[in-house]
Design an enzyme around this catalytic site. Sequence first.
Site, PDB file in Angstrom:
ATOM      1  N   ASP A   1      -9.598  -8.604   0.392  1.00  0.00           N
ATOM      2  CA  ASP A   1      -9.852  -7.872   1.672  1.00  0.00           C
ATOM      3  C   ASP A   1     -11.219  -8.141   2.408  1.00  0.00           C
ATOM      4  OD1 ASP A   1      -7.561  -6.660   2.341  1.00  0.00           O
ATOM      5  OD2 ASP A   1      -8.023  -4.710   1.715  1.00  0.00           O
TER       6      ASP A   1
ATOM      7  N   THR B   1      -4.129   2.136  -2.407  1.00  0.00           N
ATOM      8  CA  THR B   1      -3.286   0.495  -2.302  1.00  0.00           C
ATOM      9  C   THR B   1      -4.033  -0.109  -3.724  1.00  0.00           C
ATOM     10  OG1 THR B   1      -3.077  -1.285  -1.058  1.00  0.00           O
ATOM     11  CG2 THR B   1      -5.086  -0.270  -1.152  1.00  0.00           C
TER      12      THR B   1
ATOM     13  N   THR C   1       0.981  -1.090   0.004  1.00  0.00           N
ATOM     14  CA  THR C   1       0.046   0.065   0.096  1.00  0.00           C
ATOM     15  C   THR C   1       0.850   1.227  -0.024  1.00  0.00           C
ATOM     16  OG1 THR C   1      -1.778  -1.197   1.238  1.00  0.00           O
ATOM     17  CG2 THR C   1      -1.855   1.065   1.560  1.00  0.00           C
TER      18      THR C   1
HETATM   19  N1  GLY Z   1      -5.663  -3.660   1.326  1.00  0.00           N
HETATM   20  C1  GLY Z   1      -4.934  -3.406   2.426  1.00  0.00           C
HETATM   21  C2  GLY Z   1      -6.221  -2.412   3.133  1.00  0.00           C
HETATM   22  O1  GLY Z   1      -6.886  -1.586   2.485  1.00  0.00           O
HETATM   23  O2  GLY Z   1      -6.055  -2.453   4.575  1.00  0.00           O
END
Ligand code: GLY
Length: 561
Positions: A415, A391, A373
């Site tokens: 996620d 990210t 990220t």
């Molecule tokens: N993809 C990492 C986050 O959004 O926490």
Amino acid sequence: MKKFLFLFFWLPLVTFAQFTDINIIKEIHTKDKGLVVSAHPLASEAGAKIMKMGGNAFDAVIATQYALAVVYPQAGNIGGGGFLVGVKNNGEKFTLDFRETAPERASRDMYLDKNGRANTDLSQNGRLAVGVPGSVAGFFATLKYAKLPMEKLIQPAIDLADNGFALTEKEANLLNSESKNFDEYNRKTTVFQKNLPWKAGDILVQKDLAETLRRIQKSGMKGFYEGETAQLITAEMNRGNGIITLNDLKNYRVAERKPLIFNYKGHEIMSMPLPSSGGILLAQMLTMSGFENIGKYQHNSTAATQIMIEAERRAFADRAEFMGDPSFITDMTEMLISRDYLQNRWKTFNKNSATPSAAVGKITAQQSESTETTHISIIDKEGNAVAVTTTLNGLYGSKVMVSGAGFFLNNEMDDFSVKPGVPNMFGAVGGEANSIQPGKRMLSSMTPTIVLKNSKPYIIVGTPGGTTIPTSVYQSVVNTIDFGLSPNMSVNMPKFHHQWLPESVMVEKGFPETTIADLEKMNYKIERVQQIGRTEMIVIDENGNAVAVADGRGDDSVAAE
Ligand code: GLY
């Protein structure tokens, strides 16, 4: 304490590392000048250049993000999403949520096989892992707070893509190590591959990406979400198992949300609300360690570390149970950050031993991890401040490049909780609150944060690192406010991380061995890791003296107006 002093002198105030024409600057002290901190020197310079042209912090953050999409393709992006937290010099506070969404054809069990087993390879790699990108819409939503037109703000990125830029050693090594993955997930050889290994100083030119950026420059949002770019994205989807349609792209919308604001020791802290868990976790952890008056202990001492680990454990157990996209679930934020609730949560804290994770939460799992990220912190000379974390999720996201358009697509679908109790790539587990539904935003950990003192920006901070994001931001804030460390030490001293499940505690290289030994005696299972996060921090004192620090763990760099 001696060790800290040594490190303080060892960490240079200004470091120049020459990579052909790339200067990495780790720290700048200034007054009445804009400052940009990001993961790459050329991106920070792009933001600073825009401020020199009369732009404010919001202009600069747009230019920096576009530039990161060119020079930092592992995480900087136009094919991903993110969150922006901003405060204007007139006191107006706002956030922009440009998180990816699940495509219309997504469904709750889309990553389960016929026996109900989760296939996380599909949620993490390749075309089915891609969420509908939000970044470009986010940059356009930011324009409302900016002064200059998008045509100017995107130009530095177009120049970098067109003319090329020199790779740093870290980038060259990363591209070499990822080449096999690029082959696996792309039909054609990508611009990031060549016969000989990349080395520092090699020039990377990205003509397809330059064309995509020019389409955005010419046609605005439609240059990405409709027309040729959208068609190239859907054509890429159709080369495999991707499900994003032209309608998904056309219908993508940014959400403007009220910042999550709470008080900490006389400071007003503003961070990202749901669908990022970051702000809630930060508020919970600061409140719980505040019950033990954390500032009376020494930084990274056994007592301080144990208290903070236990605060992290309880906050992450709540993340798994209660947090998700607020448009799809009952939003429990108010209760979760209330003092009464947290006092009750803290009752099981035992200063002599680790609390078993099963005692503070309900779901079981094992771990895996990755940390890609990127974060940008900016202050301008007018007093506007902005923190953005953006990210692709994993390193180069899904590893799928949109053929003919020259950019990587995210793998943000991972996620979501693909199945209750099955860990995502960060080892985080979730349940129904974060299950997949069409149009829903997946729960994030990103924690772009601005701390205000006497209503003025005091700390602007954030970091990459998946689930380690909230705990790194937490430590940076405690390091500054409670332990009184300098900005440089707050960013660069070794960090630790715990997330309820797995039970183990990550400690970064260089963490005090005496603390580790004490924690092990108290039943903490320690996992040693090389690196946690890459924090970008700006601290401004009451007289307007500003210090910007770029994390020493990478090529991160500061630029001044
Ligand atoms: N993809 C990492 C986050 O959004 O926490």
